[in-house]
Motif scaffolding. Structure first.
Motif, PDB file in Angstrom:
ATOM      1  N   THR A 462       0.859  -1.185   0.000  1.00 39.44           N
ATOM      2  CA  THR A 462       0.000   0.000   0.000  1.00 39.44           C
ATOM      3  C   THR A 462       0.895   1.235   0.000  1.00 39.44           C
ATOM      4  OG1 THR A 462      -1.686  -1.177   1.281  1.00 39.44           O
ATOM      5  CG2 THR A 462      -1.829   1.231   1.223  1.00 39.44           C
ATOM      6  N   THR A 463       0.736   2.073  -1.022  1.00 37.59           N
ATOM      7  CA  THR A 463       1.556   3.282  -1.127  1.00 37.59           C
ATOM      8  C   THR A 463       0.877   4.426  -0.388  1.00 37.59           C
ATOM      9  OG1 THR A 463       2.410   2.582  -3.271  1.00 37.59           O
ATOM     10  CG2 THR A 463       2.626   4.910  -2.733  1.00 37.59           C
ATOM     11  N   LEU A 464       1.625   5.068   0.506  1.00 34.91           N
ATOM     12  CA  LEU A 464       1.118   6.189   1.301  1.00 34.91           C
ATOM     13  C   LEU A 464       2.154   7.300   1.262  1.00 34.91           C
ATOM     14  CD1 LEU A 464      -0.116   4.009   4.293  1.00 34.91           C
ATOM     15  CD2 LEU A 464      -1.601   5.257   2.724  1.00 34.91           C
ATOM     16  N   PRO A 465       2.132   8.123   0.207  1.00 38.08           N
ATOM     17  CA  PRO A 465       3.202   9.104  -0.004  1.00 38.08           C
ATOM     18  C   PRO A 465       3.094  10.326   0.907  1.00 38.08           C
ATOM     19  CG  PRO A 465       1.556   9.286  -1.733  1.00 38.08           C
ATOM     20  CD  PRO A 465       1.152   8.114  -0.886  1.00 38.08           C
ATOM     21  N   GLY A 466       4.220  11.032   1.004  1.00 40.57           N
ATOM     22  CA  GLY A 466       4.250  12.325   1.686  1.00 40.57           C
ATOM     23  C   GLY A 466       4.244  12.241   3.201  1.00 40.57           C
ATOM     24  N   LYS A 467       4.147  13.422   3.799  1.00 42.78           N
ATOM     25  CA  LYS A 467       4.169  13.548   5.260  1.00 42.78           C
ATOM     26  C   LYS A 467       2.973  12.825   5.881  1.00 42.78           C
ATOM     27  CE  LYS A 467       4.463  17.138   8.827  1.00 42.78           C
ATOM     28  NZ  LYS A 467       4.466  18.608   9.054  1.00 42.78           N
TER      29      LYS A 467
END
Length: 572
Positions: A462-467
């Motif tokens: 599962t991709t969860l980008p950023g802050k």
């Protein structure tokens, strides 16, 4: 500093760099982009740095490369005599790789540390070999492995040829954090060459010895001679650094029926023929399958851009193609090495294999059947490299094979990272052994399943980008630790390994895992099944590894599907 302070500091520090200024000015009013680029520094860990190319503290760019290199130089210079041995630098075909490699070399030279820079693309395993071969203090390779084209990275290797461990990474990080970007200077290239600090590595200094050493890893060279003419291979380097060494190796071991996917033969930083240059991705094989039909191939090889990983597709008896998993390839190679050595009477009593904790338990069963020890490490081939060194230092085990589920394989001790060239040799030999028996490579996999049980492994990312993504990943891991499940898909959890705490808990009793600290949770389930949860060390992802087994394929697949669904629900 705040995000805006960091942003304006960069505009000030690099005012004489028009390209960087243009890029930063273009995002001046984009709060989300500013936050993502400047809320943190690009992290430097045991896998080095990896990130999206661009301007900013949280991006891969020449300034972060120079700062990391000054950190590495400072760390090495804590032992000046050791630092004199120098650093070997290699790079792959990605955007800015050659430029980053040269900057790395010239920063080292400016700090008084000799730099050995390859004159063209080289795979990760060649860099690993070169560090040991040249008796260097360290190595650097500019690569983002199989990531999409917008990424690049910076990996650091220790004097043993393995990626640096936690202690060295922390030491380098400490100096990086104390270093200003503006303190990182380059030595003039001509001056560095004239002073003997910069040394270019051409075709002969390392490559010939590396290929010669790889050829010694053949278990049954006579099989290659007797069956090699029947083996038809299609190979795609996926626009990366494997093109030259893999083809050279195959030719020198007598395999002349090798067709290369022309559209993917040459370096291309955009990887324009594929979505991602990843041999795990079925889409990467479309052109190879087409060519395989034209030349009637038996097997397809695919290496990623830095050629540390090998993907394989094989035909079954009906002529249908199957893309093998890393676990399947690894177990076939492991079984071949052990069975061949046992038959020849050369299987050492102190023999050992090494795998990561998220790699199939089938490997354990295979080793057990041959009376061979198997050791488990955290994810990351550097830990397998460390284990090899421990065996050699203590003299208590003979290393035979190491692998990870993510297509990384190694049967040598002269390389300390996964090696796509090494793997190409072994897979070729297994294919020849199968032909000598009148069976297919696919048949061999089915024989192993029939003997040891059917094992199914899946990875759900599962991709969860950023802050916000980073915060969510921490929240998921924290929640699972605070309230670990009692069962998954109806299967009782028999033990929980928390590698952050360093404990394995079973029936209320705790014992140490014996492995380094890492943000990983591993749920042992009844029946020898398991689910492991870990944040990726190189991408903004949280990964679920699901392992199931049963005597029959359908049952193992059914258990795995149920575990995957239940485990994904745990991430919601």
């Amino acid at each position: 500093m705040t995000i805006l302070e960091n942003y304006h500091q960069w505009l000030q520090d690099f005012a004489n760099d028009p390209e960087t200024v243009r890029e930063l000015e273009a995002i001046r009013n984009d709060e989300k982009e500013l936050e993502d680029r400047f809320y943190t520094d690009l992290s430097f860990g045991t896998a080095g740095m990896r990130g999206v190319l661009g301007a900013g503290t949280n991006r891969m760019n020449k300034y972060n490369v120079r700062r990391a290199t000054k950190g590495l130089a400072g760390y090495l210079l804590e032992n000046p005599e050791n630092a004199k041995r120098g650093v070997v630098i290699a790079y792959d075909s990605r955007r800015c790789s050659a430029e980053f490699a040269k900057d790395t070399a010239l920063v080292l030279c400016a700090e008084g540390v000799p730099a050995f820079l390859f004159d063209a693309l080289r795979p990760v395993p060649v860099l690993s070999y070169a560090v040991r071969h040249l008796n260097a203090a360290a190595g650097v390779v500019i690569t983002a492995s199989h990531n999409p084209p917008q990424y690049n990275g910076y990996k650091v290797y220790g004097e043993d040829g393995a990626q640096v461990g936690p202690e060295a990474a922390e030491g380098i990080t400490r100096i990086i954090r104390a270093t200003k970007y503006t303190d990182c200077v380059l030595m003039d290239e001509k001056k560095a060459l004239d002073n003997g600090l910069l040394k270019m590595i051409g075709n002969k200094e390392v490559d010939d010895d590396y290929i010669a050493q790889i050829k010694t890893l053949s278990i049954n060279p006579e099989l290659l001679r007797s069956e090699g003419s029947k083996l038809h291979i299609v190979y795609t380097p996926l626009h990366g650094s494997g093109n030259v060494p893999v083809r050279r190796l195959l030719k020198e071991i007598g395999l002349t029926n090798v067709a290369v996917v022309k559209e993917q033969e040459m370096p291309d930083p955009n990887f324009s023929t594929i979505k991602v240059p990843n041999p795990e991705d079925p889409g990467a094989y479309e052109m190879a399958f087409k060519l395989a039909a034209e030349v009637d191939a038996n097997v397809i090889f695919a290496t990623d851009p830095d050629c540390d990983r090998l993907g394989v597709a094989v035909k079954d008896g009906k002529g249908e193609w199957h893309l093998l998993s890393g676990n399947q390839i690894g177990c076939v190679l492991l079984h071949y090495i052990l069975s061949s050595k046992k038959k020849a009477g050369t299987l050492p009593k102190d023999g050992a294999a090494v795998k990561s904790i998220v790699t199939t338990s089938l490997a354990n069963k295979i080793c057990e059947s041959f009376g061979i020890s198997i050791f488990e490490t955290l994810t990351g081939f550097k830990f397998i490299g460390e284990k090899i060194q421990q065996f050699m230092d203590k003299g208590d085990h003979t290393f035979l094979f190491g692998f990870e589920e993510s297509y990384g394989f190694l049967s040598s001790t002269f390389v300390r990272d996964k090696d796509g060239v090494n793997a190409s040799l072994l897979v070729s030999e297994v294919a020849c052994a199968c032909m000598a028996e009148g069976i297919t490579f696919y048949d061999r996999i089915q024989q192993i399943f029939k003997e040891y049980g059917y094992y199914v492994n899946n990875v759900v990312s599962t991709t969860l980008p950023g802050k916000d993504g980073l915060a969510r990943i921490k929240e998921i891991m924290g929640g699972l630790r605070a309230q670990p499940p009692k069962e998954i898909a109806g299967l009782k959890i028999t033990a929980v390994r928390d590698y952050l705490k360093g404990t394995r808990t079973e029936n209320g009793r705790e014992e140490p895992t014996g492995l380094p600290v890492s943000d990983v949770l591993y749920f042992e389930l009844e029946g020898g099944n398991w689910v492991c949860v870990r944040p990726s060390g190189t991408e903004p992802k949280i990964k679920l590894y699901v392992n199931s087994n049963a005597p029959e394929k359908a049952e193992a697949e059914s258990i795995n599907a149920a575990l995957c669904e239940a485990a994904k629900a745990m991430m919601a």
